[in-house]
Design a protein around this motif. Structure first.
Motif, PDB file in Angstrom:
ATOM      1  N   SER A 173     -12.345  -1.353  -6.471  1.00  0.00           N
ATOM      2  CA  SER A 173     -12.916  -0.295  -5.639  1.00  0.00           C
ATOM      3  C   SER A 173     -13.687  -0.927  -4.495  1.00  0.00           C
ATOM      4  O   SER A 173     -14.548  -1.786  -4.705  1.00  0.00           O
ATOM      5  CB  SER A 173     -13.856   0.590  -6.467  1.00  0.00           C
ATOM      6  OG  SER A 173     -14.444   1.588  -5.657  1.00  0.00           O
ATOM      7  N   CYS A 197      -8.153  -3.183   1.043  1.00  0.00           N
ATOM      8  CA  CYS A 197      -7.449  -2.649   2.208  1.00  0.00           C
ATOM      9  C   CYS A 197      -7.512  -1.116   2.149  1.00  0.00           C
ATOM     10  O   CYS A 197      -8.137  -0.549   1.260  1.00  0.00           O
ATOM     11  CB  CYS A 197      -6.000  -3.119   2.213  1.00  0.00           C
ATOM     12  SG  CYS A 197      -5.818  -4.912   2.238  1.00  0.00           S
ATOM     13  N   ARG A 198      -6.847  -0.476   3.087  1.00  0.00           N
ATOM     14  CA  ARG A 198      -6.811   0.990   3.076  1.00  0.00           C
ATOM     15  C   ARG A 198      -6.177   1.498   1.784  1.00  0.00           C
ATOM     16  O   ARG A 198      -6.634   2.460   1.175  1.00  0.00           O
ATOM     17  CB  ARG A 198      -6.000   1.496   4.274  1.00  0.00           C
ATOM     18  CG  ARG A 198      -5.902   3.018   4.376  1.00  0.00           C
ATOM     19  CD  ARG A 198      -4.773   3.413   5.298  1.00  0.00           C
ATOM     20  NE  ARG A 198      -3.463   3.139   4.707  1.00  0.00           N
ATOM     21  CZ  ARG A 198      -2.396   2.799   5.412  1.00  0.00           C
ATOM     22  NH1 ARG A 198      -2.479   2.621   6.714  1.00  0.00           N
ATOM     23  NH2 ARG A 198      -1.235   2.587   4.795  1.00  0.00           N
ATOM     24  N   ASP A 199      -5.148   0.815   1.376  1.00  0.00           N
ATOM     25  CA  ASP A 199      -4.402   1.192   0.177  1.00  0.00           C
ATOM     26  C   ASP A 199      -4.162  -0.081  -0.633  1.00  0.00           C
ATOM     27  O   ASP A 199      -3.329  -0.904  -0.272  1.00  0.00           O
ATOM     28  CB  ASP A 199      -3.078   1.847   0.581  1.00  0.00           C
ATOM     29  CG  ASP A 199      -2.205   2.181  -0.614  1.00  0.00           C
ATOM     30  OD1 ASP A 199      -2.733   2.216  -1.745  1.00  0.00           O
ATOM     31  OD2 ASP A 199      -0.997   2.394  -0.423  1.00  0.00           O
ATOM     32  N   GLY A 200      -4.920  -0.270  -1.710  1.00  0.00           N
ATOM     33  CA  GLY A 200      -4.796  -1.464  -2.525  1.00  0.00           C
ATOM     34  C   GLY A 200      -5.640  -2.600  -1.994  1.00  0.00           C
ATOM     35  O   GLY A 200      -6.468  -2.442  -1.095  1.00  0.00           O
ATOM     36  N   CYS A 201      -5.413  -3.788  -2.547  1.00  0.00           N
ATOM     37  CA  CYS A 201      -6.179  -4.978  -2.177  1.00  0.00           C
ATOM     38  C   CYS A 201      -5.237  -6.162  -2.012  1.00  0.00           C
ATOM     39  O   CYS A 201      -4.133  -6.173  -2.571  1.00  0.00           O
ATOM     40  CB  CYS A 201      -7.216  -5.315  -3.248  1.00  0.00           C
ATOM     41  SG  CYS A 201      -8.474  -4.045  -3.517  1.00  0.00           S
ATOM     42  N   SER A 240      -7.667  -2.175   7.490  1.00  0.00           N
ATOM     43  CA  SER A 240      -7.515  -0.728   7.327  1.00  0.00           C
ATOM     44  C   SER A 240      -6.041  -0.344   7.151  1.00  0.00           C
ATOM     45  O   SER A 240      -5.720   0.830   6.966  1.00  0.00           O
ATOM     46  CB  SER A 240      -8.105   0.018   8.529  1.00  0.00           C
ATOM     47  OG  SER A 240      -7.334  -0.207   9.701  1.00  0.00           O
ATOM     48  N   ARG A 241      -5.157  -1.329   7.186  1.00  0.00           N
ATOM     49  CA  ARG A 241      -3.748  -1.100   6.882  1.00  0.00           C
ATOM     50  C   ARG A 241      -3.546  -1.246   5.374  1.00  0.00           C
ATOM     51  O   ARG A 241      -4.456  -1.623   4.635  1.00  0.00           O
ATOM     52  CB  ARG A 241      -2.874  -2.087   7.644  1.00  0.00           C
ATOM     53  CG  ARG A 241      -3.092  -2.043   9.159  1.00  0.00           C
ATOM     54  CD  ARG A 241      -2.269  -3.069   9.864  1.00  0.00           C
ATOM     55  NE  ARG A 241      -0.865  -2.677   9.958  1.00  0.00           N
ATOM     56  CZ  ARG A 241       0.109  -3.477  10.359  1.00  0.00           C
ATOM     57  NH1 ARG A 241      -0.160  -4.740  10.668  1.00  0.00           N
ATOM     58  NH2 ARG A 241       1.350  -3.053  10.425  1.00  0.00           N
ATOM     59  N   SER A 242      -2.347  -0.958   4.895  1.00  0.00           N
ATOM     60  CA  SER A 242      -2.080  -1.074   3.462  1.00  0.00           C
ATOM     61  C   SER A 242      -2.055  -2.541   3.055  1.00  0.00           C
ATOM     62  O   SER A 242      -1.869  -3.442   3.888  1.00  0.00           O
ATOM     63  CB  SER A 242      -0.738  -0.429   3.118  1.00  0.00           C
ATOM     64  OG  SER A 242       0.336  -1.223   3.588  1.00  0.00           O
ATOM     65  N   SER A 282      -6.713  -3.358 -10.147  1.00  0.00           N
ATOM     66  CA  SER A 282      -7.326  -2.328  -9.307  1.00  0.00           C
ATOM     67  C   SER A 282      -8.793  -2.675  -9.053  1.00  0.00           C
ATOM     68  O   SER A 282      -9.507  -3.132  -9.947  1.00  0.00           O
ATOM     69  CB  SER A 282      -7.242  -0.958  -9.995  1.00  0.00           C
ATOM     70  OG  SER A 282      -5.888  -0.566 -10.138  1.00  0.00           O
ATOM     71  N   ALA A 324     -12.216  -0.756   3.222  1.00  0.00           N
ATOM     72  CA  ALA A 324     -11.315  -1.681   3.906  1.00  0.00           C
ATOM     73  C   ALA A 324     -12.071  -2.887   4.459  1.00  0.00           C
ATOM     74  O   ALA A 324     -13.071  -2.742   5.166  1.00  0.00           O
ATOM     75  CB  ALA A 324     -10.586  -0.965   5.035  1.00  0.00           C
TER      76      ALA A 324
END
Length: 304
Positions: free
Chosen positions: A250, A267-271, A209-211, A248, A253
């Protein structure tokens, strides 16, 4: 000067070898007791093994505070510690006419404690280094004697950085001892300090759940030891290298969003793209080799 060396793991070995090659005299080595491993066997630390090869006198006290007389008997002018593993009491510090100095693997005062290298990487620092400090009561709180800085590589792991800092620390130690009498100590600003404790087992678990960058940095910070971990389909896998995914995807997290020639986790922001992995009771594999023998269903959520 006559030096008593105190250290235990591989990080300390370059400093010991540098002292042997210097104009200073190593009168003995203090290291942690051998630790128990499986089947009733014991394992010696890297410093003990190196000191034995060098023919140095070695002691391994359970509690260093209980052997002050033995420490004094070495006749050392000064003691040097490098990842020794025990806190020193005032009676130990007073056993040496020139005191005790420490090789610390960070730029003090920011990262004090047992895991400064991992902390610097996990927190996304671009620069770190080595500090030689005058040991005092309190955790890494003594006056600063000298500092050497280095950039942290963008993909550098804790293991790789530890090796570099060990060599840097060895060189800085010798120059510090050589110019010891001319050094003006600098007091640390305690308000800038943080405490990096020994890494706990629960802190090895990756939080997706972090970036993506934070996850990558966490994996680097724990590689190779103690290693980052996640559970997939009820089994715990160790992660040793990862990169922020360029494409990118979809997904929520922790969700596996690609598993063919690449293993990509949202992840929360990106992969993140996993680059090195270890299955339970197996060896560490590059991801391409791992995926030739194992696949996960897209949509599987790591950590559940």
């Amino acid at each position: 000067m006559k030096v008593l060396f105190m250290g235990t793991p591989e990080f300390a070995v370059p400093s010991l070898r540098a002292l042997i090659e210097s104009s200073h005299e190593v009168v003995g080595v203090v290291t942690q007791p051998d630790r128990a491993v499986k089947h009733g066997k014991t394992e010696s630390g890297a410093v003990k093994l190196a000191a034995a090869d060098l023919g140095l006198k070695i002691i391994q006290p359970e509690k260093i505070r209980d052997c002050v007389g033995e420490l004094k008997a070495f006749g050392a002018d000064i003691a040097v510690t490098a990842a020794y593993g025990q806190l020193l009491t005032q009676t130990v510090l007073d056993a040496f006419p020139r005191g005790v100095i420490n090789v610390h693997a960070s730029l003090l005062p920011k990262y004090r404690g047992a895991s400064p290298i991992a902390a610097a990487i996990e927190n996304g620092e671009a620069v770190t280094g080595v500090t030689i400090m005058q040991t005092a009561l309190g955790l890494d709180s003594g006056d600063i004697l000298s500092v050497a800085r280095t950039e942290i590589g963008k993909t550098e792991t804790a293991g790789e950085l530890t090796g570099r800092l060990a060599e840097m620390g060895a060189k800085l130690l010798i120059s510090t001892l050589d110019g010891f009498d001319k050094i003006v100590p600098i007091k640390q600003d305690d308000t800038l300090a943080t405490h990096c404790r020994t890494i706990k087992k629960h802190e090895q678990i990756i939080d997706f759940s972090r970036s993506a960058q934070q996850v990558v940095d966490k994996i680097r910070a724990l590689s190779p030891l103690p290693s980052a971990k996640t559970s997939i389909n009820g089994e715990v896998y160790k992660l040793y290298a990862a990169a922020v995914a360029e494409d990118s995807y979809s997904g929520s997290a922790g969700e596996i969003v690609r598993c063919d020639s690449k293993l990509v986790i949202a992840c929360r922001d990106g992969c993140v793209e996993i680059l090195k992995i270890q299955a339970p009771s197996k060896r560490v594999l590059d991801i391409a080799e791992f995926l030739r023998g194992k696949k996960f269903a897209v949509g599987t959520v790591c950590g559940k």
